[in-house]
Every structure is written in C-alpha cells, then in structure tokens.
Design a protein around this motif. Structure first.
Motif, short mmCIF file in Angstrom:
data_model
loop_
_atom_site.label_atom_id
_atom_site.label_comp_id
_atom_site.label_asym_id
_atom_site.label_seq_id
_atom_site.Cartn_x
_atom_site.Cartn_y
_atom_site.Cartn_z
N PHE A 1 22.40 0.20 -10.30
CA PHE A 1 23.05 -1.12 -10.16
C PHE A 1 22.38 -2.07 -11.14
O PHE A 1 21.15 -2.12 -11.23
N ALA A 2 23.19 -2.83 -11.87
CA ALA A 2 22.69 -3.81 -12.83
C ALA A 2 21.71 -3.17 -13.82
O ALA A 2 20.65 -3.73 -14.11
N GLU A 3 22.07 -1.98 -14.28
CA GLU A 3 21.29 -1.23 -15.27
C GLU A 3 19.88 -0.90 -14.77
O GLU A 3 18.94 -0.79 -15.56
N LYS A 4 19.72 -0.76 -13.46
CA LYS A 4 18.45 -0.38 -12.86
C LYS A 4 18.66 0.85 -11.98
O LYS A 4 19.69 0.99 -11.32
N ILE A 5 17.65 1.73 -11.96
CA ILE A 5 17.66 2.88 -11.06
C ILE A 5 16.90 2.51 -9.79
O ILE A 5 15.73 2.13 -9.85
N PHE A 6 17.58 2.60 -8.65
CA PHE A 6 16.98 2.31 -7.35
C PHE A 6 16.72 3.62 -6.60
O PHE A 6 17.60 4.47 -6.51
N LEU A 7 15.51 3.75 -6.07
CA LEU A 7 15.18 4.86 -5.18
C LEU A 7 15.09 4.32 -3.76
O LEU A 7 14.40 3.33 -3.51
N VAL A 8 15.79 4.97 -2.82
CA VAL A 8 15.88 4.47 -1.45
C VAL A 8 15.19 5.43 -0.49
O VAL A 8 15.36 6.65 -0.58
N LYS B 1 2.91 -6.40 -10.58
CA LYS B 1 3.99 -5.77 -11.35
C LYS B 1 3.74 -4.27 -11.60
O LYS B 1 4.16 -3.71 -12.60
N GLU B 2 3.02 -3.66 -10.65
CA GLU B 2 2.84 -2.21 -10.72
C GLU B 2 4.12 -1.50 -10.28
O GLU B 2 4.47 -0.44 -10.80
N TYR B 3 4.77 -2.08 -9.29
CA TYR B 3 6.04 -1.56 -8.78
C TYR B 3 6.93 -2.74 -8.41
O TYR B 3 6.45 -3.88 -8.30
N SER B 4 8.20 -2.43 -8.21
CA SER B 4 9.14 -3.43 -7.68
C SER B 4 9.70 -2.83 -6.40
O SER B 4 10.55 -1.95 -6.42
N ILE B 5 9.18 -3.31 -5.26
CA ILE B 5 9.49 -2.70 -3.97
C ILE B 5 10.11 -3.75 -3.05
O ILE B 5 9.60 -4.86 -2.92
N PHE B 6 11.20 -3.36 -2.38
CA PHE B 6 11.87 -4.23 -1.43
C PHE B 6 11.85 -3.56 -0.06
O PHE B 6 12.16 -2.38 0.06
N LEU B 7 11.48 -4.32 0.95
CA LEU B 7 11.43 -3.82 2.32
C LEU B 7 12.54 -4.45 3.14
O LEU B 7 12.64 -5.68 3.21
N ILE B 8 13.37 -3.62 3.76
CA ILE B 8 14.38 -4.11 4.70
C ILE B 8 14.06 -3.51 6.05
O ILE B 8 14.22 -2.31 6.28
N GLY C 1 22.30 -9.42 0.05
CA GLY C 1 21.40 -10.41 -0.55
C GLY C 1 20.61 -9.83 -1.71
O GLY C 1 20.47 -10.47 -2.76
N LEU C 2 20.13 -8.60 -1.54
CA LEU C 2 19.36 -7.94 -2.60
C LEU C 2 20.23 -7.67 -3.83
O LEU C 2 19.84 -7.98 -4.96
N LEU C 3 21.42 -7.12 -3.61
CA LEU C 3 22.30 -6.79 -4.74
C LEU C 3 22.76 -8.06 -5.46
O LEU C 3 22.88 -8.07 -6.69
N SER C 4 23.02 -9.10 -4.70
CA SER C 4 23.43 -10.37 -5.31
C SER C 4 22.31 -10.92 -6.20
O SER C 4 22.55 -11.39 -7.32
N GLU C 5 21.08 -10.85 -5.70
CA GLU C 5 19.92 -11.33 -6.47
C GLU C 5 19.76 -10.52 -7.76
O GLU C 5 19.55 -11.10 -8.83
N LYS C 6 19.89 -9.21 -7.66
CA LYS C 6 19.74 -8.35 -8.84
C LYS C 6 20.86 -8.57 -9.84
O LYS C 6 20.66 -8.55 -11.05
N GLN C 7 22.06 -8.78 -9.34
CA GLN C 7 23.21 -9.02 -10.21
C GLN C 7 23.05 -10.34 -10.96
O GLN C 7 23.31 -10.42 -12.17
N ASN C 8 22.62 -11.38 -10.25
CA ASN C 8 22.42 -12.68 -10.89
C ASN C 8 21.35 -12.62 -11.97
O ASN C 8 21.51 -13.18 -13.06
N THR C 9 20.25 -11.90 -11.68
CA THR C 9 19.17 -11.74 -12.66
C THR C 9 19.69 -11.01 -13.89
O THR C 9 19.37 -11.36 -15.03
#
Length: 288
Positions: A179-186, A236-243, A256-264
């Motif tokens: 998403f938004a040219e980023k690879i997300f691992l879940v 800035k070692e990692y970019s980690i989001f906790l839900i 909210g996360l996807l909207s933030e990433k899309q705006n960036t």
C-alpha cells in the motif's frame, strides 16, 4: 517480486483458503458466537472428548449464552451430536458405546441389554442422552487463524495486493500487503503479544524486506512491548504499528493507519521535484 517469493501457503494459509471452511469462519467471526464456541470447546477439553448438553451449558454465565450455545451445538458444521446410555438410577453415563443416532440407542434399550457398569449400582434402568464433541474443523478455525481470515477479508476491500497466510522460506507470515508503495508485514494474535513475538516479527520483516510492521491483537499489549516499539520507531530502526482492539475497533484503526500512509505518500509525491516536472508545476508544493 512478492509473487515470486510468497508461493507456498503456510499451515494457516491452507485453512484460510479451504472453501469448505468458509461457512464456519462466517459463524466464528461473529464476536458472541466465537466467545461461546471457545468456552464450549474449552469445557470439552479437546476434540476427541464428548460431553452432555447439560454439562456443557452449565458452565455458561447467562441464559442468553445458553440459548446461543444450544443453537451452536446443534449446528452440524461445528459439533458432532451422538448418543450414549445413562443409568436411570445413578446418572452414570457409559463411555463404552456411542451411537450415531437416537434410534440406534433406543434399539439397544428395547432389547434389554443394558446393565449399569458401576459395581454398587448394576441397575437396568437406562435413558439415551445426547453428547457433543467439537469437530476438528471448528477447532482449526479458532485460535489466531480466524483473525487472519477476518483481517484479510477486511483488507481486500481497501488494498489491491495482499498475500495472506504465506511462507517466506521457514518464516510463517500471517499477511503481507502493499500500500502506498510500501510493503507491510502483518502479525495477527488472538492472544497476548510479548517481547519474543516482537523480536520474531522484526526478524521476519528483515527477511522479506518489509517497510512497515503491523501488529494486530485482540488482547492488551504490555508496557514493555509498547515502550520498546516507541524506542524502535523513534530511532527509525523499524516502523511498527500496534493495533490492540476488540474486533469492532480493528476496522476503524486500520482505516486510520491507511489514511495516514496514503496522505504521507501523496505529500511526498506533490512536494518532490519529480512531481513538478511530471505535472509541470511552477513550484514545488510545501508541506502545510
């Protein structure tokens, strides 16, 4: 690139993609159903064990739960119903023989072949009772795999490229999406998420060259884990989001996360020289 790397399904991926489990997932993904099914299977102890309806329902806290559980127990997709013989005097239930239907149990009773196996009873009075056991497919769809399936179904409505339940060499990945040219691992956890889980997902992220890590759990996250994630993000070692949410709150947090990433992503495009050349803008837009 990801299509080439993520060819093999993980064990959970095979469960998610099994078409015969689709209806079971639709039942388990409902909050109240899942809570009650978990309680019932916990009471049963394991798939191979059977118990009476009275014994199973007696463990549930409310009348509403009892009615829901009774409907779920009688669903042949989830549970197997069979019959055993119960002594009419001491209530002892024989585990020696199990009958697939009521007619077979009644046939044995009519032939007068029953004698209670308790030494101090030996009564010939007998009644057939229903016993239930959880089907293996029900147990397979519980645990964390239901959350992986639920998350991927939700994600597919928002993201074009997603790889649920895949193997990257020896790494079992719950979900990977772009998403938004980023690879997300879940990482999906229907249990607590600890420090060992955090270090494990960090290694998996390096192995697949993920840009972002998303941890999704229905349980609370300890302060130690939260503080460590803040430290990693700050350095800035990692970019980690906790839900850490109940099922109902997951969708809102994901949006909210996807909207933030899309705006960036769009801000980066519009404020870059490449954007000015491509769009022939007289100046580069500043962040505002």
């Amino acid at each position: 690139k990801l299509d080439e790397v993520l060819r093999s399904d993980s064990p959970n991926g095979k469960i998610i993609r099994d078409p015969k489990l689709k209806k079971i997932f639709s039942i388990i993904e409902e909050n109240n159903n899942r809570r009650i099914i978990k309680q019932v299977t916990k009471n049963l102890g394991q798939t191979a064990r059977s118990d009476t309806k009275k014994s199973i329902l007696g463990e549930l806290p409310s009348e509403g739960d009892t009615k829901t559980a009774e409907n779920l127990l009688n669903n042949p997709l989830l549970f197997t119903k069979q019959y055993r013989l119960q002594c009419g005097d001491c209530d002892f239930i024989s585990n020696e023989l199990t009958y697939k239907n009521l007619r077979d149990a009644q046939s044995v009773i009519k032939k007068g072949r029953y004698v209670c196996s308790r030494r101090n009873c030996r009564s010939s009075k007998v009644i057939p009772v229903e016993v239930f056991s959880a089907k293996s497919d029900t147990v397979r769809c519980l645990g964390g795999v239901w959350l992986e399936k639920y998350f991927d179904d939700m994600l597919r409505k928002r993201v074009k490229y997603t790889w649920p339940g895949k193997m990257n060499a020896d790494d079992e990945l719950d979900n990977v999406f772009v998403f938004a040219e980023k690879i997300f691992l879940v990482e999906c956890k229907d249990t607590s998420f600890g420090m060992s889980d955090l270090y494990s997902i960090m290694i998996k992220a390096k192995n697949i060259e993920a840009d972002e890590i998303l941890v999704l759990t229905t349980q609370s996250i300890s302060k130690n884990v939260s503080n460590k994630v803040k430290e990693l993000n700050r350095n800035k070692e990692y970019s980690i989001f906790l839900i850490s949410e109940t099922q109902d709150g997951i969708e809102e947090k994901l949006d909210g996360l996807l909207s933030e990433k899309q705006n960036t992503f769009f801000e980066q495009i519009l404020t870059s020289g490449r954007s000015r050349r491509r769009l022939r803008l007289p100046y580069v837009l500043k962040e505002s």
